[in-house]
Scaffold this motif. Structure first.
Motif, PDB file in Angstrom:
ATOM      1  N   ILE D  33       7.308  71.143  53.200  1.00 20.07           N
ATOM      2  CA  ILE D  33       8.270  71.890  52.612  1.00 20.07           C
ATOM      3  C   ILE D  33       9.547  70.936  52.601  1.00 20.07           C
ATOM      4  O   ILE D  33      10.196  71.055  51.516  1.00 20.07           O
ATOM      5  N   ARG D  34       9.678  69.922  53.831  1.00 25.39           N
ATOM      6  CA  ARG D  34      10.975  69.368  53.687  1.00 25.39           C
ATOM      7  C   ARG D  34      10.911  68.454  52.230  1.00 25.39           C
ATOM      8  O   ARG D  34      11.808  68.356  51.927  1.00 25.39           O
ATOM      9  N   GLU D  35       9.673  67.871  52.101  1.00 25.92           N
ATOM     10  CA  GLU D  35       9.708  67.016  50.872  1.00 25.92           C
ATOM     11  C   GLU D  35       9.837  67.790  49.685  1.00 25.92           C
ATOM     12  O   GLU D  35      10.779  67.197  48.624  1.00 25.92           O
ATOM     13  N   ALA D  39      12.744  67.113  46.991  1.00 26.71           N
ATOM     14  CA  ALA D  39      12.367  66.832  45.533  1.00 26.71           C
ATOM     15  C   ALA D  39      13.352  67.923  44.624  1.00 26.71           C
ATOM     16  O   ALA D  39      13.771  67.689  43.553  1.00 26.71           O
ATOM     17  N   ALA D  40      13.325  69.021  45.136  1.00 26.11           N
ATOM     18  CA  ALA D  40      14.073  70.109  44.601  1.00 26.11           C
ATOM     19  C   ALA D  40      15.677  70.025  44.460  1.00 26.11           C
ATOM     20  O   ALA D  40      16.529  70.724  43.908  1.00 26.11           O
ATOM     21  N   GLY D  41      16.052  69.161  45.579  1.00 19.78           N
ATOM     22  CA  GLY D  41      17.483  68.954  45.557  1.00 19.78           C
ATOM     23  C   GLY D  41      18.185  70.106  46.352  1.00 19.78           C
ATOM     24  O   GLY D  41      19.360  70.578  46.024  1.00 19.78           O
ATOM     25  N   LEU D  42      17.338  70.628  47.147  1.00 20.48           N
ATOM     26  CA  LEU D  42      17.824  71.775  47.925  1.00 20.48           C
ATOM     27  C   LEU D  42      17.538  71.613  49.441  1.00 20.48           C
ATOM     28  O   LEU D  42      16.828  70.665  49.783  1.00 20.48           O
ATOM     29  N   GLY D  43      18.195  72.445  50.455  1.00 22.78           N
ATOM     30  CA  GLY D  43      17.936  72.425  51.651  1.00 22.78           C
ATOM     31  C   GLY D  43      16.675  72.797  52.001  1.00 22.78           C
ATOM     32  O   GLY D  43      16.199  73.878  51.264  1.00 22.78           O
ATOM     33  N   LYS D  44      16.084  72.371  53.203  1.00 20.48           N
ATOM     34  CA  LYS D  44      15.004  72.962  53.740  1.00 20.48           C
ATOM     35  C   LYS D  44      14.856  74.507  53.688  1.00 20.48           C
ATOM     36  O   LYS D  44      13.922  75.340  53.401  1.00 20.48           O
ATOM     37  N   GLY D  45      15.845  74.943  54.314  1.00 23.08           N
ATOM     38  CA  GLY D  45      15.776  76.679  54.383  1.00 23.08           C
ATOM     39  C   GLY D  45      16.096  77.398  53.148  1.00 23.08           C
ATOM     40  O   GLY D  45      15.567  78.531  52.932  1.00 23.08           O
ATOM     41  N   THR D  46      16.636  76.786  51.955  1.00 22.89           N
ATOM     42  CA  THR D  46      16.729  77.247  50.827  1.00 22.89           C
ATOM     43  C   THR D  46      15.636  77.951  50.172  1.00 22.89           C
ATOM     44  O   THR D  46      15.486  79.072  49.688  1.00 22.89           O
ATOM     45  N   ILE D  47      14.520  77.010  50.445  1.00 22.95           N
ATOM     46  CA  ILE D  47      13.469  77.327  49.781  1.00 22.95           C
ATOM     47  C   ILE D  47      12.742  78.564  50.177  1.00 22.95           C
ATOM     48  O   ILE D  47      12.168  79.476  49.519  1.00 22.95           O
ATOM     49  N   TYR D  48      12.922  78.908  51.587  1.00 25.46           N
ATOM     50  CA  TYR D  48      12.644  80.211  52.051  1.00 25.46           C
ATOM     51  C   TYR D  48      13.110  81.588  51.570  1.00 25.46           C
ATOM     52  O   TYR D  48      12.971  82.568  51.786  1.00 25.46           O
ATOM     53  N   GLN D  49      14.438  81.426  50.877  1.00 23.42           N
ATOM     54  CA  GLN D  49      14.961  82.344  50.237  1.00 23.42           C
ATOM     55  C   GLN D  49      14.324  82.779  49.007  1.00 23.42           C
ATOM     56  O   GLN D  49      14.447  83.956  48.348  1.00 23.42           O
ATOM     57  N   TYR D  50      13.334  82.094  48.452  1.00 23.87           N
ATOM     58  CA  TYR D  50      12.600  82.420  47.270  1.00 23.87           C
ATOM     59  C   TYR D  50      10.910  82.232  47.340  1.00 23.87           C
ATOM     60  O   TYR D  50      10.399  82.988  46.522  1.00 23.87           O
ATOM     61  N   ILE D  51      10.650  82.050  48.700  1.00 20.73           N
ATOM     62  CA  ILE D  51       9.285  82.214  48.956  1.00 20.73           C
ATOM     63  C   ILE D  51       9.235  82.571  50.282  1.00 20.73           C
ATOM     64  O   ILE D  51      10.050  82.243  51.079  1.00 20.73           O
ATOM     65  N   ASP D  52       8.259  83.202  50.828  1.00 19.46           N
ATOM     66  CA  ASP D  52       8.046  83.651  52.096  1.00 19.46           C
ATOM     67  C   ASP D  52       7.286  82.812  53.038  1.00 19.46           C
ATOM     68  O   ASP D  52       7.602  82.650  54.168  1.00 19.46           O
TER      69      ASP D  52
END
Lengths: 205, 205, 205, 205
Positions: D33-35, D39-52
């Motif tokens: 997830i970190r990678e 790669a998305a130019g986002l913080g690690k936690g931000t991903i989890y606002q869009y997926i569970d």
DNA sequence: AATGAATGAGGATTCATTCAT
DNA sequence: CATGAATGAATCCTCATTCAT
């Protein structure tokens, strides 16, 4: 054959001791597995050979804690002494236990009830069967037959337990009582009057 | 100026209520700011206009909790009734409070002591000054002058508080007592014998 | 000396079978060494006497898988039958193999390419030399000399392999074809027309 | 109102692109997830606002992938050209898509089927409804009416898809074909003969 | 004042691999 | 040879907190 089981048992004790120590210091949630493992002199992953998840430390602690507490009550109950004296000794020994294992007392009083666990009901039942019942018998005997119903004795037993536990928790109790002996005396007398007073009232009246 | 302050006060109460509700349900650590905010009908960020960090909910709750508890004691103290009756009423009203605000009771009894906070000592002092002292006076009066030292009264006041709180915590107490009235009666009598018994012993002896 | 080697060989087969079974079920990464060991009836540590690291299971599986697949092709090639019939039989036997060893098929098709391994190139080469070449020859013969270049035949051979593997992978193929016989007939005719059609076009043109 | 939704959509695309890139490179499990976040130019936690959970990347990718693939088929279908030509163009455009978005192709072909997800059945259904059906129609038309049953057309459509995907996967196909144009030609002719050959056989026979 | 998207520190948990028996 | 207890690196995910709007 024997050895394997022994080692496992030894590990469980190590973990139990470490868990008590760390959890009493920082509370269950702030105690990390890493810290508990380190305190047990074990690697982080090793803990997980003996528990499935952190919460499983709770029943582990509860079981040993209830055992220690029950043992003291049984000891008092088996003495050859008048009922009131037995109850007095039960309170004294309970306080002594909590004073010696103050960390355990803190965890028993503070965390075990709060951490919801799938075994919570089991723990509650074991606590009643192994501990409260024995203490309630002492209460009942000290009060004299038929003074308290079974339920009343159990409630009073729980009140006694809670008051003993207060010693480990409360800064104020420590400050205001002045010392454990003073607290002990106060508590013993308070409880004995509360328990046996009813009988005297009846006799006097 | 007045309006702003009013709104702020209103917000604080919203947050307090929500925090009590959520924390009593899940414990302090498992209660998330998001949940508390939602329960308060506020946005997550808004909470932080009224507290600096999550732990600051603890003094917020403590303050209100101690106020509610103290008010009941003061009320009992101001009655025109014999000392023992006042103490009896204090216990009754305390139990009633905890029964009505059982969530508050759970948080007061379970979390406040455990969450270390920079204001912990302050809370302890306020608890003693505003609550324990008042209850200790009732204890002292009920016992008759010079029966208990100041310290002893304070310890007994704390014991009483703990026994009242037990009602909210304990599944077993609820089960074994049979109902709050029965618990109330048992507790009142237990405490009154414990408190006034010494005097009687002295008188009888 | 002989015995030692035999045991080792037996162990390798045990591990291979277990690895196929578990990996096909859960995928390479979710398949744990512990599970594979258990499935092989061995201790977790024992596996490491036969492989150096988990990834080494991949070439182990590939080798056996390629052998099984190649054997079927060779068998078909050695028959005394017209070229088109040989190709038809090759496809049939390939499908039968994948149907019988569906777990193997899943692993061959799904994981082997994806897990990068130091031996990946070696596996690719062996796959080409031992399997694709043989199948390409059948393709070439069925098409008639000089219809396809060597490279073209190899590509078509790989297409055939992929279409046979689809059977084990695809829920939809199973659903839409209706049964393996229907799939087999459809695939054989599709391939044979694709392979020999060009010749006919040339002849007809 | 518009802006919020737009930003969310933009984020989803960022994440989708990054996930494709990283997963195609290292496989789903080795992609962290970190990678992906980086790669998305986002913080690690931000991903989890869009997926569970990480696995939810799979349906995200599948949805977009199927859309891209379907679009090409629809495009080919809407052309004004003879059926065989349409199918030829569909194959060509499919290959071009996989060549351009080779990472997507690798993930579609390699991971999506293998990662069991609660939405797996949904994905399969969407794949059939939105993609296979459209391609099957082209197959059906190219074959001439009543040459293939509905199920047969669907199976052949899936075979075609798999053969197109092979291009992105296979080192050997790239090596043996010599280039994408050659592969394209080979594939188109192979498929067209396979599809329309039956008709000719009927006509000739 | 109110909001919630963005963030990353932090922690539980898993599991390949080692190694003493 | 066989074993499984011990280990810690590696990774997912949570959530308090910040901050631009």
């Amino acid at each position: 054959m024997r050895r394997a089981s022994d080692t496992a048992q030894k590990r469980r004790r190590q973990i139990f001791e470490a868990a008590i120590a760390v959890i009493s210091e920082k509370g269950f949630h702030k105690a990390t597995i890493r810290e508990i493992a380190a305190a047990a002199g074990l690697g982080k992953g090793t803990i997980y050979q003996y528990i499935d998840k952190k919460e499983d430390l709770i029943p582990l602690i509860a079981e040993v804690g209830i055992s220690l507490m029950s043992a003291k009550i049984s000891e008092a109950a088996s003495l050859d002494a008048p009922p009131e004296e037995k109850l007095r000794i039960a309170i004294k020994s309970q306080l002594a236990l909590f004073d010696e294992h103050s960390r355990l007392a803190e965890v028993m009083g503070g965390e075990i009830e709060r951490i919801k666990h799938e075994d919570s009901e089991l723990i509650t039942r074991v606590f009643e069967e192994r501990y409260l019942n024995a203490l309630a018998s002492l209460v009942s005997e000290a009060a004299g037959r038929e003074r308290f119903s079974k339920g009343e004795s159990l409630v009073i037993a729980e009140l006694i337990a809670v008051m003993c536990l207060l010693w480990s928790h409360s800064v104020l109790a420590k400050k205001n009582a002045g010392g454990i002996e003073a607290y002990e005396t106060l508590l013993e007398e308070f409880v004995l009057r509360g328990v046996s007073g009813r009988r005297k009232e009846a006799e006097n009246g």
